[in-house]
Design an enzyme around this catalytic site. Structure first.
Site, mmCIF file in Angstrom:
data_model
loop_
_atom_site.group_PDB
_atom_site.id
_atom_site.type_symbol
_atom_site.label_atom_id
_atom_site.label_comp_id
_atom_site.label_asym_id
_atom_site.label_seq_id
_atom_site.Cartn_x
_atom_site.Cartn_y
_atom_site.Cartn_z
ATOM 1 N N ASP A 4 -42.606 59.422 38.290
ATOM 2 C CA ASP A 4 -43.627 60.333 37.775
ATOM 3 C C ASP A 4 -43.080 60.970 36.498
ATOM 4 O O ASP A 4 -42.677 62.135 36.491
ATOM 5 C CB ASP A 4 -43.963 61.384 38.826
ATOM 6 C CG ASP A 4 -45.118 62.291 38.416
ATOM 7 O OD1 ASP A 4 -45.732 62.043 37.357
ATOM 8 O OD2 ASP A 4 -45.396 63.242 39.152
ATOM 9 N N CYS A 31 -49.712 60.233 33.230
ATOM 10 C CA CYS A 31 -50.700 61.152 32.675
ATOM 11 C C CYS A 31 -51.031 60.798 31.231
ATOM 12 O O CYS A 31 -51.728 61.540 30.557
ATOM 13 C CB CYS A 31 -50.211 62.600 32.781
ATOM 14 S SG CYS A 31 -48.706 62.919 31.864
#
Length: 74
Positions: A4, A31
């Site tokens: 992540d 993201c």
């Protein structure tokens, strides 16, 4: 393995280390689609196959899109 990274993606030396660890499956939480694309290319060149991408709109009415991509060792 689950990764992540920040919006900047995974740094080259860290991504090289992940490829050297040789996990069977990598779940990449992203993201930023552009850094995901860059890192995906490195993973694919490292012997992984992108098998699934699931986008999530966690921030409605903005341009931000989260996603989880699954890479499997060929």
């Amino acid at each position: 393995m689950i990764v992540d990274p920040p919006r900047a993606g995974i740094e080259k030396h860290a991504l090289d280390a992940i490829i050297n660890i040789n996990p069977q499956v990598i779940a990449y939480v992203s993201c930023d689609p552009s850094t995901l694309a860059r890192d995906a290319a490195r993973l694919i060149n490292g012997g992984y196959q992108l098998v699934e991408v699931t986008p999530f709109d966690l921030f409605p009415q903005t341009y931000h899109i989260e996603s989880i991509s699954i890479f499997e060792k060929k």
